[in-house]
Design an enzyme around this catalytic site. Structure first.
Site, short mmCIF file in Angstrom:
data_model
loop_
_atom_site.label_atom_id
_atom_site.label_comp_id
_atom_site.label_asym_id
_atom_site.label_seq_id
_atom_site.Cartn_x
_atom_site.Cartn_y
_atom_site.Cartn_z
N ARG A 53 0.94 -1.07 0.10
CA ARG A 53 -0.09 -0.08 -0.04
C ARG A 53 0.89 1.17 0.11
NH1 ARG A 53 2.50 1.63 3.52
NH2 ARG A 53 0.87 3.21 3.97
N GLY A 54 0.22 2.25 0.12
CA GLY A 54 1.05 3.65 -0.11
C GLY A 54 0.98 3.94 -1.74
N ALA A 55 0.94 5.09 -1.91
CA ALA A 55 0.64 5.48 -3.47
C ALA A 55 1.98 5.21 -4.40
CB ALA A 55 0.42 7.07 -3.60
N ARG A 90 -7.73 -0.05 -6.40
CA ARG A 90 -7.73 1.13 -5.55
C ARG A 90 -7.91 2.53 -6.49
NH1 ARG A 90 -4.24 1.13 -0.31
NH2 ARG A 90 -6.04 2.43 0.27
N ASP A 244 -1.89 10.93 -1.90
CA ASP A 244 -2.31 9.89 -2.86
C ASP A 244 -2.72 10.51 -4.09
OD1 ASP A 244 -2.89 8.74 -0.21
OD2 ASP A 244 -2.62 7.03 -1.65
N ASN A 254 -5.07 12.80 0.78
CA ASN A 254 -4.28 11.77 1.55
C ASN A 254 -4.99 11.05 2.59
OD1 ASN A 254 -1.58 10.92 2.23
ND2 ASN A 254 -1.56 11.69 4.09
O1 MRU Z 1 -4.46 3.16 2.27
P1 MRU Z 1 -2.79 3.19 2.17
O2 MRU Z 1 -2.05 2.81 3.35
O3 MRU Z 1 -2.63 3.02 0.96
O4 MRU Z 1 -2.62 5.04 2.37
C1 MRU Z 1 -1.38 5.53 2.25
C2 MRU Z 1 -1.47 6.95 2.39
O5 MRU Z 1 -2.36 7.64 2.56
C3 MRU Z 1 0.03 7.75 2.20
O6 MRU Z 1 0.26 9.14 3.08
C4 MRU Z 1 0.17 8.28 0.84
O7 MRU Z 1 -0.11 6.93 0.02
C5 MRU Z 1 1.46 8.66 0.60
S1 MRU Z 1 2.56 7.37 0.55
C6 MRU Z 1 4.15 8.17 0.11
#
Ligand code: MRU
Length: 363
Positions: A53-55, A90, A244, A254
């Site tokens: 996960r994480g963008a 997603r 994101d 985000n």
């Molecule tokens: O739902 P997630 O865990 O994928 O969400 C992640 C976030 O909101 C992060 O802050 C975002 O992706 C930036 S990651 C460098």
């Protein structure tokens, strides 16, 4: 980053030459487990169920997923199916579409026999590029922390609040919001991080805290609702979060709860920075609140919580009374006016269309 002295990225091609390995983030912080992706379906599941996960990492994983798909079916329809399947996993992080469009544009013009190899090379490139972008963000953000440290008494710590996990686990390596923090810590600046637990998936408590602990960065996990109070009492010098999707006007989408931190920061005069690598900027959108699709995740993520029991087993417990409905919007939008600045790989930038355009004239 190092885990028990061994360097790791969050995703890498496996030694067998036909699969991809990832750190399974659903097991952290209680177990460090590696999972293997061998197919398009594995990859889609890993993104949807948040093993990754994480963008930025979602985008990189999708690129690898296209390679896995093309190894089995490199026809035009195979490519279209892989693109559509992964895009549907997603909806919010624009990095997913960015990576998928890039791979499709690159391999789509090639003969089917050449596609899988080209997709693999591009996945490697996207991963390496992510690391380089994040190093750029560290370079841009470090002076912000150093400037605050310079105004303090020698040895007095700089208190940084972060939300969710925008650390190395959210990227291929290095991280975005935490990149300047690691850089400051490594440069000897005394930093301390307030880690929002980040309900309901608790990426702060389970992932950011694990990362910071692992790297030796002083930190304290707080309930999501504590940030405003700490800001009112001068215990937060700056906020740095990830994104994101950031619109061409500087609106920042985000993890849910980011907006409330931005409001509190605005009210208390605490600088609120967003670490925004360019693949997370959506140049096609202007009004984040109206235009960015917000993922609705299963209510069970709100009603149930997993954790470790004293005997080491992982247990899941229910919180509200059985029968109470729950809602789970996973992201929110912070309007540009609440954002002090965007920390990009090309430099610091005001959160507005002109400044973004100046920094990225090719867009
Ligand atoms: O739902 P997630 O865990 O994928 O969400 C992640 C976030 O909101 C992060 O802050 C975002 O992706 C930036 S990651 C460098």
């Amino acid at each position: 980053m190092n885990v028990s002295g061994q360097p790791y990225r969050t995703i890498w091609p496996a030694a067998d030459g036909s699969s991809v390995e990832i750190i399974d983030q659903t097991q952290l912080p209680h177990a460090f487990a590696i999972a293997r992706l061998t197919s398009l379906d594995d990859t889609a599941h890993a993104i949807r169920a948040m093993l990754v996960r994480g963008a930025p990492l979602i985008g990189a994983t999708a690129a690898w997923g296209v390679w896995l798909a093309l190894c089995r079916d490199a026809t035009d329809s195979g490519l279209a199916h892989a693109h559509a399947t992964l895009l549907a996993t997603r909806p919010t992080a624009v990095n997913l579409r960015w990576a998928l469009d890039r791979v499709r544009a690159h391999v789509g013009t090639l003969a089917p026999a050449a596609r899988a190899g080209a997709a693999r090379r591009l996945a490697v490139e996207i991963c390496d590029e992510d690391v380089a972008l994040n190093r750029g963000i560290a370079t841009t953000g470090l002076p912000l922390i150093q400037a605050i440290a310079a105004r303090k008494k020698p040895g007095e710590r700089v208190n940084i609040l972060t939300h969710c996990n925008a650390g190395w686990l959210a990227t291929v390596d290095v991280g975005t919001a935490t990149a300047p923090i690691y850089a400051a810590h490594d440069a000897g600046v005394p930093v301390h991080v307030w880690v929002d637990e980040t309900r309901p998936r608790n990426q702060g408590a389970s992932l950011t805290a694990w990362e910071l602990l692992n790297h030796g960065v002083p930190h304290t996990v707080i309930a999501d609702n504590a940030g405003g109070h700490l800001m009112q009492h001068g215990q937060v010098d700056l906020v740095i979060v990830g994104t994101d999707r950031t619109t061409a006007n500087g609106d920042v989408c985000n993890k849910i709860g980011t907006y409330l931190k931005a409001l509190a920061a605005h009210d208390t005069g605490v600088p609120f920075y967003v670490a925004a690598p360019s693949p997370s900027i959506d140049w096609t959108l202007r009004d984040g609140r109206r235009e960015i699709p917000i993922e609705e995740r299963p209510p069970r993520e709100v009603t149930h919580l997993a954790g470790r029991l004293p005997d080491g087993t992982i247990a899941t417990v229910a919180l509200p009374p059985e029968g109470s409905p729950a809602a789970n919007p996973a992201f929110d939008v912070t309007p540009a006016r609440l954002v002090t600045g965007l920390i990009t790989e090309r430099g610091l930038c005001a959160a507005n269309a002109d400044a973004l355009q100046k920094l990225f004239p090719e867009r």
